[in-house]
Design an enzyme around this catalytic site. Structure first.
Site, mmCIF file in Angstrom:
data_model
loop_
_atom_site.group_PDB
_atom_site.id
_atom_site.type_symbol
_atom_site.label_atom_id
_atom_site.label_comp_id
_atom_site.label_asym_id
_atom_site.label_seq_id
_atom_site.Cartn_x
_atom_site.Cartn_y
_atom_site.Cartn_z
ATOM 1 N N HIS A 49 0.899 -1.134 -0.029
ATOM 2 C CA HIS A 49 -0.054 0.100 0.068
ATOM 3 C C HIS A 49 0.769 1.275 0.120
ATOM 4 O O HIS A 49 1.630 1.516 1.068
ATOM 5 C CB HIS A 49 -0.848 -0.120 1.377
ATOM 6 C CG HIS A 49 -1.968 -1.120 1.224
ATOM 7 N ND1 HIS A 49 -3.034 -1.074 0.796
ATOM 8 C CD2 HIS A 49 -1.674 -2.328 1.688
ATOM 9 C CE1 HIS A 49 -3.762 -2.262 0.919
ATOM 10 N NE2 HIS A 49 -2.821 -2.914 1.527
ATOM 11 N N LEU A 50 0.980 2.096 -1.236
ATOM 12 C CA LEU A 50 1.671 3.356 -1.078
ATOM 13 C C LEU A 50 0.950 4.480 -0.681
ATOM 14 O O LEU A 50 1.624 5.664 -0.562
ATOM 15 C CB LEU A 50 2.285 3.295 -2.547
ATOM 16 C CG LEU A 50 3.193 2.335 -2.913
ATOM 17 C CD1 LEU A 50 3.813 2.677 -4.415
ATOM 18 C CD2 LEU A 50 4.538 2.364 -2.099
ATOM 19 N N ASN A 86 -6.591 0.892 -2.896
ATOM 20 C CA ASN A 86 -7.326 1.497 -2.008
ATOM 21 C C ASN A 86 -6.853 2.769 -1.385
ATOM 22 O O ASN A 86 -6.673 3.099 -0.231
ATOM 23 C CB ASN A 86 -7.543 0.650 -0.744
ATOM 24 C CG ASN A 86 -6.422 0.278 0.273
ATOM 25 O OD1 ASN A 86 -5.329 0.261 -0.268
ATOM 26 N ND2 ASN A 86 -6.588 -0.396 1.681
ATOM 27 N N HIS A 94 -8.585 -10.402 -1.127
ATOM 28 C CA HIS A 94 -8.648 -10.159 0.351
ATOM 29 C C HIS A 94 -9.596 -10.907 0.803
ATOM 30 O O HIS A 94 -11.108 -10.530 0.307
ATOM 31 C CB HIS A 94 -8.760 -8.827 0.717
ATOM 32 C CG HIS A 94 -8.788 -8.268 1.955
ATOM 33 N ND1 HIS A 94 -7.904 -7.710 2.870
ATOM 34 C CD2 HIS A 94 -10.035 -8.519 2.836
ATOM 35 C CE1 HIS A 94 -8.334 -7.528 3.877
ATOM 36 N NE2 HIS A 94 -9.710 -8.155 3.997
ATOM 37 N N ASN A 142 -4.857 -6.933 9.627
ATOM 38 C CA ASN A 142 -6.123 -7.730 8.991
ATOM 39 C C ASN A 142 -5.712 -8.349 7.558
ATOM 40 O O ASN A 142 -5.236 -7.905 6.696
ATOM 41 C CB ASN A 142 -7.257 -6.561 8.650
ATOM 42 C CG ASN A 142 -8.629 -7.137 8.153
ATOM 43 O OD1 ASN A 142 -8.688 -8.549 8.428
ATOM 44 N ND2 ASN A 142 -9.126 -6.605 7.359
ATOM 45 N N ASP A 150 2.271 -7.033 2.409
ATOM 46 C CA ASP A 150 0.963 -6.218 2.933
ATOM 47 C C ASP A 150 1.398 -4.952 3.454
ATOM 48 O O ASP A 150 0.854 -4.554 4.484
ATOM 49 C CB ASP A 150 0.046 -7.009 3.446
ATOM 50 C CG ASP A 150 -1.169 -6.555 3.470
ATOM 51 O OD1 ASP A 150 -1.657 -5.385 2.877
ATOM 52 O OD2 ASP A 150 -2.311 -6.857 4.408
ATOM 53 N N HIS A 177 0.969 3.250 8.154
ATOM 54 C CA HIS A 177 -0.095 4.273 9.043
ATOM 55 C C HIS A 177 0.839 5.467 9.671
ATOM 56 O O HIS A 177 1.727 5.111 10.202
ATOM 57 C CB HIS A 177 -1.105 3.529 9.976
ATOM 58 C CG HIS A 177 -2.133 2.570 9.087
ATOM 59 N ND1 HIS A 177 -3.069 3.287 8.426
ATOM 60 C CD2 HIS A 177 -2.000 1.279 9.053
ATOM 61 C CE1 HIS A 177 -3.632 2.355 7.774
ATOM 62 N NE2 HIS A 177 -3.216 1.107 8.110
HETATM 63 O O1 DOR Z 1 -4.038 -4.723 7.814
HETATM 64 C C1 DOR Z 1 -4.559 -4.264 6.473
HETATM 65 N N1 DOR Z 1 -4.195 -3.078 6.076
HETATM 66 N N2 DOR Z 1 -5.217 -5.181 5.941
HETATM 67 C C2 DOR Z 1 -5.720 -4.702 4.950
HETATM 68 O O2 DOR Z 1 -6.390 -5.627 4.186
HETATM 69 C C3 DOR Z 1 -5.535 -3.254 4.330
HETATM 70 C C4 DOR Z 1 -4.335 -2.598 4.808
HETATM 71 C C5 DOR Z 1 -4.551 -1.186 4.950
HETATM 72 O O3 DOR Z 1 -4.714 -0.897 3.841
HETATM 73 O O4 DOR Z 1 -4.108 -0.316 5.839
HETATM 74 ZN ZN ZN Z 2 -3.478 -5.112 1.680
HETATM 75 ZN ZN ZN Z 3 -5.853 -7.106 2.507
#
Ligand code: DOR
Ligand code: ZN
Ligand code: ZN
Length: 416
Positions: A54-55, A86, A171, A270, A297, A301
């Site tokens: 996730h960037l 996302n 997912h 998750n 993954d 954050h």
């Molecule tokens: O832990 C997670 N973070 N699981 C996900 O499916 C999404 C991801 C996120 O975009 O933060």
């Molecule tokens: Zn992910």
């Molecule tokens: Zn995921």
């Protein structure tokens, strides 16, 4: 450029060789005269490829952006990464896909391949513009962060995706079963009073995607497998010829849900970190080939999203800068995989699954190479991360394997 006297991880073993690089490609393996980088005592892997990152750009640049995420990638030894859709706006159209491709080229650290959303706005109603995203450079489709609720829509997505030569990366999460759960349901959810989520919440959707792939005779890829029972579903499906591939992450084979007893929100992810029987089954799944590849993954954050009570914290672990060392330490030093098997999980398999160039150290291939000192021990310290996301449950952990050079198309993009 010549890399001299390296231990080179080839498909069938490790050999002491020089690598000659010309015009961004591997020109030869052998012994070469001339100046070069002395790699005595260092190991050269095919550049690592992370197909699940996730960037956060566009939209959540406070958490990460394409520049900081790419810097984290090359620091972690990754030469190519695939980024999840996302974002805000969601990567569900050719404009956002092109934006990511172009911005990544400006940043010019690693190769960045966007993954398009399956549905418009990831809302689960209408399929996104799959063909246009493919034309703009999307390499796969995913609804990551959640599952496509409707099985009918998912079936349509798999058929459309296949027509455009793309795979769906799933997912797997039944939201009605998760029902607000934030950790694995078990002893430690009871002990902490944190709301648990049962394995079936993940397994039911893994089973559904396998059923769709089998009925439609189409490929499907299962994201971040965390349960022993999910591993078994995939193993059985593969045994009867279903076109299913699967990934897992370092946190699922190095940790158990005991870590939540600290209430450290960096353990919140998750799907959740599960129990020892799951951890062992995931290691066995990697060993026997049920689990094809290792992804991070990488879910960076901001402290604002994590420095809150557990139930309210964001899900995710910042993983790009720790993945190789955790995987090498746990799986190779731990005796599960050989170096060439680890290279397969972290480079060749993702390339194979998505049809990307890369994944092998061989003449003619792009000179995407990761040079590592396997004997160097170091302690994970999030303050050293170049990712904006300092959220790791591995702070203070001692690991082996330090990235010395990350080389992309023959150019040194990181030197450690
Ligand atoms: O832990 C997670 N973070 N699981 C996900 O499916 C999404 C991801 C996120 O975009 O933060
Ligand atoms: Zn992910
Ligand atoms: Zn995921």
């Amino acid at each position: 450029m010549i890399l001299k006297n390296a231990d080179v991880v080839l498909k069938d073993g490790v050999r002491k060789l020089d690598i000659r690089i010309e015009d961004g490609r591997i020109a030869g393996l052998g012994r070469f005269e001339g100046e070069g980088i002395d790699c005595t005592g260092l190991t050269v892997f095919p550049g690592f490829i992370d197909m699940h990152v996730h960037l956060r750009e566009p939209g959540f640049e406070k958490k990460e952006d394409i520049a900081s995420g790419s810097a984290a990638a090359v620091r972690g030894g990754f030469t190519q990464i695939c980024c999840m859709p996302n974002t805000r706006p969601v990567t569900d159209n050719k404009v956002v896909v092109s934006y990511i491709v172009n911005r990544a080229k400006e940043v010019n650290l690693c190769k960045v391949r966007p993954i398009g959303a399956i549905t418009e706005g990831q809302e689960g109603k209408n399929l996104a513009a799959i063909g246009a995203m493919k034309a703009a450079g999307a390499v796969a489709l995913s609804e990551d962060g959640k599952s496509v609720l409707s099985a009918g829509l998912m079936a349509n997505a798999m058929m459309y995706a296949a027509d455009f030569g793309l795979k769906c990366l799933c997912h797997c999460e039944d939201a009605s079963l998760v029902d607000g759960g934030v950790v694995n349901e078990g002893y430690y959810s009871t002990l902490t009073g944190l709301k648990g989520s049962i394995r079936a919440a993940e397994d039911i959707v893994i089973a559904r995607e396998i059923c769709l792939a089998e009925s439609l005779a189409l490929p499907v890829h299962i994201c971040h497998v965390s349960t022993y029972s999910g591993v078994q579903l995939i193993r059985e499906a593969k045994a009867r010829g279903v076109q299913v591939t699967a990934e897992t992450c370092p946190h699922y084979f190095t940790l158990t849900d005991e870590v939540i007893a600290s209430f450290d929100t960096n353990t919140k992810v998750n799907p959740p970190i599960r129990e020892e029987k799951d951890r062992l089954a995931i290691i066995e799944g990697l060993r026997d080939g049920t689990l094809d590849c290792i992804v991070t993954d990488h879910a960076p954050h901001h402290a604002d999203d994590k420095n809150v009570e557990y139930a309210l914290a964001a899900f995710g672990i910042s993983g790009l800068e720790t993945s190789f060392a955790l995987s090498y330490t746990q799986l190779v030093r731990g005796g599960t995989l050989t170096l060439e098997q680890l290279a397969d999980k972290m480079s060749a398999a993702p390339a194979r699954i998505l049809g990307l160039e890369g994944g092998a150290v061989e003449p003619g291939a792009p000179a995407d190479l990761t040079v590592v000192d396997l004997n160097e021990a170091w302690t994970i310290d999030p303050a050293q991360f170049v990712s904006k996301g300092k959220n790791t449950p591995f702070a203070g952990r001692e690991v082996y394997g330090k990235v010395r050079y990350t080389i992309v198309d023959g150019a040194i993009r990181y030197e450690g």
